[in-house]
Motif scaffolding. Structure first.
Motif, PDB file in Angstrom:
ATOM      1  N   ALA A   1       0.802  -1.216   0.000  1.00  0.00           N
ATOM      2  CA  ALA A   1       0.000   0.000   0.000  1.00  0.00           C
ATOM      3  C   ALA A   1       0.844   1.279   0.000  1.00  0.00           C
ATOM      4  O   ALA A   1       0.403   2.316  -0.500  1.00  0.00           O
ATOM      5  CB  ALA A   1      -0.942   0.006   1.200  1.00  0.00           C
ATOM      6  N   TYR A   2       2.045   1.231   0.557  1.00  0.00           N
ATOM      7  CA  TYR A   2       2.906   2.408   0.588  1.00  0.00           C
ATOM      8  C   TYR A   2       3.871   2.469  -0.603  1.00  0.00           C
ATOM      9  O   TYR A   2       4.585   3.461  -0.761  1.00  0.00           O
ATOM     10  CB  TYR A   2       3.720   2.448   1.883  1.00  0.00           C
ATOM     11  CG  TYR A   2       2.950   2.949   3.074  1.00  0.00           C
ATOM     12  CD1 TYR A   2       2.333   4.191   3.079  1.00  0.00           C
ATOM     13  CD2 TYR A   2       2.843   2.171   4.217  1.00  0.00           C
ATOM     14  CE1 TYR A   2       1.634   4.648   4.181  1.00  0.00           C
ATOM     15  CE2 TYR A   2       2.143   2.618   5.334  1.00  0.00           C
ATOM     16  CZ  TYR A   2       1.549   3.866   5.307  1.00  0.00           C
ATOM     17  OH  TYR A   2       0.860   4.307   6.400  1.00  0.00           O
TER      18      TYR A   2
ATOM     19  N   GLN B   1       4.483   5.727  -2.884  1.00  0.00           N
ATOM     20  CA  GLN B   1       3.642   6.757  -2.261  1.00  0.00           C
ATOM     21  C   GLN B   1       4.478   7.776  -1.472  1.00  0.00           C
ATOM     22  O   GLN B   1       3.928   8.563  -0.718  1.00  0.00           O
ATOM     23  CB  GLN B   1       2.629   6.100  -1.315  1.00  0.00           C
ATOM     24  CG  GLN B   1       1.619   5.231  -2.009  1.00  0.00           C
ATOM     25  CD  GLN B   1       0.718   6.030  -2.918  1.00  0.00           C
ATOM     26  OE1 GLN B   1       0.158   7.049  -2.544  1.00  0.00           O
ATOM     27  NE2 GLN B   1       0.585   5.578  -4.154  1.00  0.00           N
TER      28      GLN B   1
ATOM     29  N   GLY C   1       1.088  11.680  -0.859  1.00  0.00           N
ATOM     30  CA  GLY C   1       1.031  10.221  -0.945  1.00  0.00           C
ATOM     31  C   GLY C   1       0.552   9.636   0.373  1.00  0.00           C
ATOM     32  O   GLY C   1       0.557  10.294   1.406  1.00  0.00           O
TER      33      GLY C   1
ATOM     34  N   SER D   1      -2.385   3.228   0.237  1.00  0.00           N
ATOM     35  CA  SER D   1      -3.291   3.084  -0.907  1.00  0.00           C
ATOM     36  C   SER D   1      -4.013   1.737  -0.889  1.00  0.00           C
ATOM     37  O   SER D   1      -3.447   0.697  -1.239  1.00  0.00           O
ATOM     38  CB  SER D   1      -2.511   3.228  -2.215  1.00  0.00           C
ATOM     39  OG  SER D   1      -3.360   2.986  -3.316  1.00  0.00           O
ATOM     40  N   TYR D   2      -5.282   1.783  -0.498  1.00  0.00           N
ATOM     41  CA  TYR D   2      -6.109   0.576  -0.547  1.00  0.00           C
ATOM     42  C   TYR D   2      -6.310   0.141  -1.993  1.00  0.00           C
ATOM     43  O   TYR D   2      -6.455  -1.044  -2.273  1.00  0.00           O
ATOM     44  CB  TYR D   2      -7.464   0.814   0.122  1.00  0.00           C
ATOM     45  CG  TYR D   2      -7.359   0.976   1.612  1.00  0.00           C
ATOM     46  CD1 TYR D   2      -7.298  -0.128   2.448  1.00  0.00           C
ATOM     47  CD2 TYR D   2      -7.292   2.242   2.188  1.00  0.00           C
ATOM     48  CE1 TYR D   2      -7.190   0.013   3.818  1.00  0.00           C
ATOM     49  CE2 TYR D   2      -7.183   2.388   3.560  1.00  0.00           C
ATOM     50  CZ  TYR D   2      -7.134   1.269   4.363  1.00  0.00           C
ATOM     51  OH  TYR D   2      -7.016   1.417   5.719  1.00  0.00           O
ATOM     52  N   ARG D   3      -6.305   1.103  -2.918  1.00  0.00           N
ATOM     53  CA  ARG D   3      -6.487   0.758  -4.325  1.00  0.00           C
ATOM     54  C   ARG D   3      -5.325  -0.094  -4.845  1.00  0.00           C
ATOM     55  O   ARG D   3      -5.532  -1.003  -5.645  1.00  0.00           O
ATOM     56  CB  ARG D   3      -6.656   2.020  -5.166  1.00  0.00           C
ATOM     57  CG  ARG D   3      -8.057   2.574  -5.029  1.00  0.00           C
ATOM     58  CD  ARG D   3      -8.274   3.769  -5.920  1.00  0.00           C
ATOM     59  NE  ARG D   3      -8.832   4.791  -5.043  1.00  0.00           N
ATOM     60  CZ  ARG D   3      -8.487   6.044  -5.035  1.00  0.00           C
ATOM     61  NH1 ARG D   3      -7.584   6.496  -5.868  1.00  0.00           N
ATOM     62  NH2 ARG D   3      -9.052   6.885  -4.196  1.00  0.00           N
ATOM     63  N   GLN D   4      -4.103   0.218  -4.387  1.00  0.00           N
ATOM     64  CA  GLN D   4      -2.954  -0.606  -4.791  1.00  0.00           C
ATOM     65  C   GLN D   4      -3.102  -2.022  -4.259  1.00  0.00           C
ATOM     66  O   GLN D   4      -2.852  -2.999  -4.975  1.00  0.00           O
ATOM     67  CB  GLN D   4      -1.638  -0.003  -4.277  1.00  0.00           C
ATOM     68  CG  GLN D   4      -1.189   1.179  -5.064  1.00  0.00           C
ATOM     69  CD  GLN D   4       0.131   1.757  -4.605  1.00  0.00           C
ATOM     70  OE1 GLN D   4       0.537   2.741  -5.177  1.00  0.00           O
ATOM     71  NE2 GLN D   4       0.815   1.221  -3.624  1.00  0.00           N
TER      72      GLN D   4
ATOM     73  N   ASN E   1       0.164   7.676   8.274  1.00  0.00           N
ATOM     74  CA  ASN E   1       0.765   7.984   6.982  1.00  0.00           C
ATOM     75  C   ASN E   1       2.277   7.980   7.150  1.00  0.00           C
ATOM     76  O   ASN E   1       2.846   8.912   7.699  1.00  0.00           O
ATOM     77  CB  ASN E   1       0.276   9.333   6.465  1.00  0.00           C
ATOM     78  CG  ASN E   1       0.697   9.576   5.040  1.00  0.00           C
ATOM     79  OD1 ASN E   1       1.473   8.810   4.477  1.00  0.00           O
ATOM     80  ND2 ASN E   1       0.187  10.629   4.444  1.00  0.00           N
TER      81      ASN E   1
ATOM     82  N   THR F   1       4.730   8.204   4.925  1.00  0.00           N
ATOM     83  CA  THR F   1       5.398   8.652   3.705  1.00  0.00           C
ATOM     84  C   THR F   1       6.094   9.967   4.006  1.00  0.00           C
ATOM     85  O   THR F   1       6.087  10.441   5.142  1.00  0.00           O
ATOM     86  CB  THR F   1       4.378   8.861   2.563  1.00  0.00           C
ATOM     87  OG1 THR F   1       3.534   9.968   2.886  1.00  0.00           O
ATOM     88  CG2 THR F   1       3.536   7.616   2.330  1.00  0.00           C
TER      89      THR F   1
ATOM     90  N   THR G   1      -4.110   9.845   7.591  1.00  0.00           N
ATOM     91  CA  THR G   1      -4.968  10.019   6.427  1.00  0.00           C
ATOM     92  C   THR G   1      -6.359   9.529   6.788  1.00  0.00           C
ATOM     93  O   THR G   1      -6.501   8.449   7.371  1.00  0.00           O
ATOM     94  CB  THR G   1      -4.434   9.196   5.228  1.00  0.00           C
ATOM     95  OG1 THR G   1      -3.092   9.571   4.973  1.00  0.00           O
ATOM     96  CG2 THR G   1      -5.268   9.420   3.995  1.00  0.00           C
TER      97      THR G   1
ATOM     98  N   ASP H   1     -12.107   3.894  -0.028  1.00  0.00           N
ATOM     99  CA  ASP H   1     -11.338   3.039   0.884  1.00  0.00           C
ATOM    100  C   ASP H   1     -12.262   2.226   1.766  1.00  0.00           C
ATOM    101  O   ASP H   1     -12.066   1.029   1.964  1.00  0.00           O
ATOM    102  CB  ASP H   1     -10.420   3.883   1.783  1.00  0.00           C
ATOM    103  CG  ASP H   1      -9.338   4.609   1.028  1.00  0.00           C
ATOM    104  OD1 ASP H   1      -9.013   4.213  -0.106  1.00  0.00           O
ATOM    105  OD2 ASP H   1      -8.809   5.605   1.581  1.00  0.00           O
TER     106      ASP H   1
END
Length: 98
Positions: A23-24, A27, A32, A35-38, A72, A74, A81, A87
């Motif tokens: 997820a990171y 990012q 950044g 990322s749940y989408r990743q 977060n 990053t 976040t 998400d």
């Protein structure tokens, strides 16, 4: 039932995913974040290949509150976040899918 007992009773997994590392990935920039989408993209890819997948995701990345925040880690200036609607939908789907 402990996690170890649950794991022993299951057939072996083809893949064990370290959720935060996925997820990171890529990012580390301002704005950044986790990322749940990743994660979802990797999970969908492996499921399309009919792979058995275990996603390891610490509880701090799975808040139960509707407006939950996640850490977060990053280079972004924000320490946490808030979960987006997208998400939350991914998390809900994962829970329903088991």
């Amino acid at each position: 039932l402990s996690f170890a007992q649950w794991l022993e009773r299951r057939p072996p997994f083809d893949y064990v995913l370290d959720g935060p590392n996925i997820a990171y990935a890529n990012q580390n920039y301002e704005g950044g974040g986790f990322s749940y989408r990743q994660l979802q993209a990797v999970m969908e890819y492996l499921h399309q290949k009919k792979a058995s997948v275990l996603l390891l995701l610490p509880s701090k990345y799975v808040p139960v509150e509707p407006n939950g925040e996640i850490p977060n880690h990053t280079s972004s200036s924000t320490a946490t976040t808030k979960l987006s609607v997208a998400d939350r939908a991914i998390l809900t789907q994962w829970r329903e899918d088991g």
